[in-house]
Design a protein around this motif. Structure first.
Motif, short mmCIF file in Angstrom:
data_model
loop_
_atom_site.label_atom_id
_atom_site.label_comp_id
_atom_site.label_asym_id
_atom_site.label_seq_id
_atom_site.Cartn_x
_atom_site.Cartn_y
_atom_site.Cartn_z
N ASP A 1 -44.62 -80.92 -0.76
CA ASP A 1 -43.44 -81.09 -1.62
C ASP A 1 -43.03 -82.55 -1.78
O ASP A 1 -42.70 -83.23 -0.81
CB ASP A 1 -42.27 -80.28 -1.05
CG ASP A 1 -41.11 -80.19 -2.01
OD1 ASP A 1 -41.31 -80.42 -3.22
OD2 ASP A 1 -40.00 -79.88 -1.56
N GLY A 2 -43.05 -83.03 -3.02
CA GLY A 2 -42.60 -84.38 -3.33
C GLY A 2 -43.60 -85.48 -3.05
O GLY A 2 -43.30 -86.66 -3.29
N VAL A 3 -44.79 -85.15 -2.57
CA VAL A 3 -45.81 -86.16 -2.27
C VAL A 3 -46.76 -86.27 -3.47
O VAL A 3 -47.45 -85.32 -3.81
CB VAL A 3 -46.62 -85.81 -1.00
CG1 VAL A 3 -47.65 -86.90 -0.72
CG2 VAL A 3 -45.68 -85.63 0.18
N SER A 4 -46.78 -87.41 -4.09
CA SER A 4 -47.60 -87.60 -5.28
C SER A 4 -49.08 -87.37 -4.98
O SER A 4 -49.58 -87.71 -3.92
CB SER A 4 -47.39 -89.01 -5.82
OG SER A 4 -47.97 -89.15 -7.10
N TYR A 5 -49.76 -86.77 -5.94
CA TYR A 5 -51.18 -86.41 -5.84
C TYR A 5 -51.43 -85.29 -4.84
O TYR A 5 -52.50 -85.22 -4.24
CB TYR A 5 -52.06 -87.63 -5.54
CG TYR A 5 -52.09 -88.60 -6.72
CD1 TYR A 5 -52.99 -88.42 -7.78
CD2 TYR A 5 -51.19 -89.66 -6.79
CE1 TYR A 5 -52.99 -89.28 -8.86
CE2 TYR A 5 -51.19 -90.53 -7.87
CZ TYR A 5 -52.08 -90.34 -8.91
OH TYR A 5 -52.08 -91.19 -10.00
N ARG A 6 -50.45 -84.41 -4.70
CA ARG A 6 -50.63 -83.18 -3.94
C ARG A 6 -50.02 -82.02 -4.70
O ARG A 6 -49.02 -82.19 -5.42
CB ARG A 6 -50.00 -83.27 -2.55
CG ARG A 6 -50.71 -84.23 -1.62
CD ARG A 6 -50.13 -84.22 -0.22
NE ARG A 6 -50.71 -85.30 0.58
CZ ARG A 6 -50.36 -85.58 1.83
NH1 ARG A 6 -49.43 -84.86 2.42
NH2 ARG A 6 -50.94 -86.58 2.47
N MET A 7 -50.60 -80.84 -4.52
CA MET A 7 -50.05 -79.61 -5.10
C MET A 7 -50.56 -78.45 -4.26
O MET A 7 -51.54 -78.57 -3.50
CB MET A 7 -50.48 -79.45 -6.56
CG MET A 7 -51.97 -79.33 -6.77
SD MET A 7 -52.39 -79.22 -8.54
CE MET A 7 -54.16 -78.94 -8.46
N MET A 8 -49.87 -77.32 -4.37
CA MET A 8 -50.30 -76.12 -3.65
C MET A 8 -49.96 -74.89 -4.46
O MET A 8 -49.03 -74.90 -5.29
CB MET A 8 -49.69 -76.04 -2.25
CG MET A 8 -48.19 -75.81 -2.22
SD MET A 8 -47.55 -75.59 -0.52
CE MET A 8 -47.98 -73.86 -0.23
N SER A 9 -50.74 -73.84 -4.23
CA SER A 9 -50.50 -72.58 -4.95
C SER A 9 -51.17 -71.45 -4.21
O SER A 9 -52.12 -71.66 -3.44
CB SER A 9 -51.06 -72.67 -6.38
OG SER A 9 -52.48 -72.72 -6.35
N PRO A 10 -50.71 -70.21 -4.43
CA PRO A 10 -51.46 -69.06 -3.92
C PRO A 10 -52.78 -68.94 -4.68
O PRO A 10 -52.91 -69.43 -5.81
CB PRO A 10 -50.53 -67.88 -4.21
CG PRO A 10 -49.65 -68.35 -5.33
CD PRO A 10 -49.50 -69.83 -5.16
N TYR A 11 -53.75 -68.30 -4.05
CA TYR A 11 -55.06 -68.09 -4.68
C TYR A 11 -55.52 -66.70 -4.31
O TYR A 11 -55.93 -66.42 -3.19
CB TYR A 11 -56.04 -69.15 -4.17
CG TYR A 11 -57.33 -69.26 -4.96
CD1 TYR A 11 -57.52 -70.28 -5.88
CD2 TYR A 11 -58.37 -68.35 -4.76
CE1 TYR A 11 -58.71 -70.40 -6.60
CE2 TYR A 11 -59.55 -68.46 -5.48
CZ TYR A 11 -59.72 -69.48 -6.39
OH TYR A 11 -60.90 -69.59 -7.10
N GLU A 12 -55.41 -65.82 -5.26
CA GLU A 12 -55.72 -64.40 -5.03
C GLU A 12 -57.18 -64.22 -4.64
O GLU A 12 -58.07 -64.78 -5.26
CB GLU A 12 -55.40 -63.57 -6.27
CG GLU A 12 -53.94 -63.60 -6.69
CD GLU A 12 -53.02 -62.90 -5.72
OE1 GLU A 12 -53.52 -62.08 -4.92
OE2 GLU A 12 -51.81 -63.17 -5.76
N GLY A 13 -57.42 -63.42 -3.58
CA GLY A 13 -58.77 -63.09 -3.16
C GLY A 13 -59.51 -64.18 -2.44
O GLY A 13 -60.71 -64.06 -2.19
#
Length: 241
Positions: free
Chosen positions: A162-174
């Motif tokens: 959260d808030g850190v540039s050049y990072r992201m996260m998401s769920p990934y089904e399966g």
């Protein structure tokens, strides 16, 4: 007839007694000296000691934290056990659905629009083709299988992103592991958000020079951020409801 000049002894004696008495009872006397014991400022001393102890504790804690951080720091992906490396060419754009060799993907052809990766925490399985474009820009993408992690795991990962540039996260089904980390051409899969390799990978590979095709490219993508495309809607080209 001449008067007797003999002094009046009774008066003289009386006067003398009076003067003597005056010196003995009616004269000034020096007041007794009062000895005042010096009081030590125990309150100030105790406060000063408390401040010193607190400062020492803070310094000790800081030193321990720095040493722990140094112990976890790595200089190469080869130092992270279980990390995989792949070779991919950048700059290949295709807005159609793409089949990737790795799941989650770590490189290859991708959509023209990249997913916002400005420390973005998604709550949907974002379209993989857009996520790969973010990897091309130097992003680290953290994914998790929502059926295999706890809310505490998700919170731990979000704190790292959260808030850190050049990072992201998401769920990934399966996804075949509870947690997976991707950067361009690199991947690490782990079972727990508390695994120290999660932070090692993120810290090492976030916008790491020489490890992605488009250095200097932005991670900002307002259009995608406002209305993220989701994986299950990729073939229709629609956005998340």
């Amino acid at each position: 007839m001449a008067k007797d000049r003999t002094p009046d002894k009774s008066r003289a004696t009386g006067g003398g007694a009076s003067r003597a008495g005056g010196r003995g009872t009616g004269g000034r006397t020096r007041p007794p000296t009062q000895v005042v014991a010096q009081q030590r400022p125990w309150g100030l001393i105790a406060a000063a000691v408390a401040v010193v102890v607190f400062a020492a504790a803070v310094i000790t804690y800081a030193v321990v934290q720095v040493r722990e951080a140094d112990a976890l720091r790595v200089e190469s992906i080869d130092e992270i056990a279980g990390a995989q490396t792949y070779e991919y060419e950048g700059g290949l754009h295709d807005d159609g659905p793409i089949e990737y060799e790795q799941s989650p993907p770590v490189g290859g052809p991708h959509a023209n629009l990249w997913a916002d990766c400005t420390g973005t925490v998604y709550d949907v399985d974002i379209r993989h083709e857009n996520a790969v474009h973010s990897l091309e820009h130097g992003a680290v993408w953290i994914t998790y299988n929502p059926d295999e992690v706890t809310d505490a795991d998700i919170a731990t990962l979000a704190e790292l992103v959260d808030g850190v540039s050049y990072r992201m996260m998401s769920p990934y089904e399966g996804q075949d592991a509870p947690i997976s980390l991707q950067s361009w051409g690199h991947q690490l899969k782990v079972d727990s958000a508390d695994d120290e390799r999660v932070k090692q990978f993120a810290d090492l590979m976030t916008a790491k020079a020489g490890e992605f095709p488009e250095p200097g490219a932005t991670c900002e993508s307002p259009t995608f951020l406002a209305d993220p495309l989701v994986a299950e809607a990729a073939s229709a080209g629609t956005s998340a409801p």
